[in-house]
Design a protein around this motif. Structure first.
Motif, short mmCIF file in Angstrom:
data_model
loop_
_atom_site.label_atom_id
_atom_site.label_comp_id
_atom_site.label_asym_id
_atom_site.label_seq_id
_atom_site.Cartn_x
_atom_site.Cartn_y
_atom_site.Cartn_z
N ASP A 18 -5.94 -7.36 -6.25
CA ASP A 18 -4.73 -6.39 -6.24
C ASP A 18 -4.14 -6.54 -4.76
N THR B 25 0.82 -1.38 -0.04
CA THR B 25 0.09 -0.02 -0.18
C THR B 25 0.94 1.34 -0.18
N ARG C 153 -5.54 -4.20 -1.72
CA ARG C 153 -6.64 -4.29 -1.32
C ARG C 153 -7.07 -5.54 -0.55
N CYS C 154 -6.02 -6.48 -0.34
CA CYS C 154 -6.19 -7.33 0.73
C CYS C 154 -6.22 -7.01 2.06
#
Ligand code: ATP
Length: 375
Positions: free
Chosen positions: A284, A134, A287-288
């Motif tokens: 992606d 991120t 976004r986990c």
């Protein structure tokens, strides 16, 4: 199974919160437990300095030296290495030294820190890397470059030569010196180095993808799908390097006025980003969930460790800081089996010894308290 490389002894002096410390080891894994702030990560950092670069925290050496000491820090290690026994001595020359350190191998001054890679490869995973998916692209690029560096030590030289050439170009453009012959020479050099960097990065992704494919779907750590974006992209694998160099050199020539206005080189390998997907979820990585991201990262680092073992014939030394903290008992046991299966020596830290019970006598256990290590 690759051969085992292991640290037999490590001694620290004036290093972080250690005045003096010594650790004698056998070939087994090493578990360091102790309270927050006791010095566990510092010890891993000392081991990470047995590889080229500034170690797992990347701090200037002046900050590494113990506060309140006059002498600069030093690290001594005896390693059962890739070329047999080796004595490694490293440390800052002076207390306030920021960027360089001395290095002796078997008592002889080494020309460059790259010589360390003839003896051992050190890989790490720390909580500071948790935000990798991120955070800024630069972190992921650096992560990938470290992966490449561990199997291709020349990658570091290419990257620093590219940086130097790019700085010269930026300076010329910034000063408005649009001398085409001079600029073309620099841009040609940037093109060769930049394309070589991109090719090496893509190659690493190819190797990793091949290795990850062979891992069972029900493995405890999810598989990642990796790709690169931001510089030459798909072309890198599809076209000859000479064509790519032509393209990049032309791009640089065309961008001169734009780059002069921007005050930087807007296109190049320094703009690439590593894209990571959770293969099972086709999602992606950014976004986990936090836990999924951690599991992906562990899977990636283990795949890389296996790759280094396969390519060099020697298992890397692994530094796994707070690796067990957020895993349930089953995943922890599975992780220890995977680590053990790599065939190398792993250093693991945690606040609670119980977390490492499943390792049994596969590890040596030490307690760290206020800069002191006891068995
Ligand atoms: N140059 C230095 N001189 C003296 N002490 C330092 C220096 N740099 C860091 N420290 C101290 O070292 C201590 C131990 O840090 P370290 O990160 O190794 O702890 P840790 O055992 O890994 O803790 P945690 O479980 O919280 O991660 C910290 O209290 C820090 O303030």
């Amino acid at each position: 199974m690759p051969e085992k490389v292991y640290i037999e002894e490590i001694r620290l002096s004036a290093f972080r919160n250690y005045a003096e410390a010594a650790l004698k080891l056998d070939a087994r894994h090493v578990v360091l437990t102790g309270d927050n702030g006791s010095g566990k990560t510092n010890l891993l950092e000392a081991v990470s300095l047995l590889s080229p670069g500034r170690g797992l925290r990347r701090t200037p050496y002046g900050e590494v030296t113990r506060v309140g000491t006059d002498d600069a820090f030093s690290i001594f290690a005896r390693v059962h290495g890739m070329e047999g026994e080796v004595a490694i001595g490293t440390g800052a020359e002076a207390r306030d030294e920021g960027t360089s350190r001395r290095l002796r191998l078997n008592g002889t001054a080494a020309k460059t820190a790259d010589e360390l890679t003839d003896h051992l490869r050190v890989l790490w995973l720390t909580p500071a890397m948790d935000g990798l998916f991120t955070g800024p692209a630069g972190d992921r690029r650096r992560f990938l470059d470290r992966l490449v560096l561990s199997v291709d030590p020349a990658h570091g030289r290419r990257a620093s030569d590219f940086e130097r050439a790019m700085r010269s170009r930026n300076r010329l453009l910034g000063e408005g010196r649009m001398d085409p012959a001079w600029l073309s020479g620099i841009e040609r050099q940037m093109a060769e180095l930049g394309v070589a960097m991109a090719v090496a990065r893509h190659e690493m992704l190819g190797f990793l993808a091949h290795l990850i494919e062979g891992v069972a779907n029900d493995a405890p750590f999810p598989s990642a799908r990796l790709s690169l974006t931001g510089f030459l992209d798909e072309g890198v694998t599809a076209r000859p390097a000479a064509d790519l160099e032509e393209d990049y050199a032309a791009m640089l020539a065309e961008n001169r006025y734009r780059d002069a206005a921007a005050g930087r080189t807007t296109e190049g390998p320094h703009k690439a980003d590593l894209l990571v997907f959770h293969a099972g979820k086709d999602m992606d990585a950014g976004r986990c969930s936090t836990g999924e991201q951690k599991a992906l990262l562990i899977g990636l680092v283990l795949a890389h460790a296996r790759l280094v073992g396969n390519m060099t014939g020697f298992a890397p030394v692994l530094l796994l800081d707070e690796i067990a903290a957020h895993l349930d008992e089953g995943r922890r046991a599975a992780l220890f089996d995977l680590i053990d299966g790599l065939g190398g020596q792993a250093f693991m830290t945690g606040t609670d010894r119980m977390l490492f019970e499943a390792l049994g006598d596969r590890a040596q256990f030490f307690t760290v308290a206020a800069g002191r290590i006891s068995g």
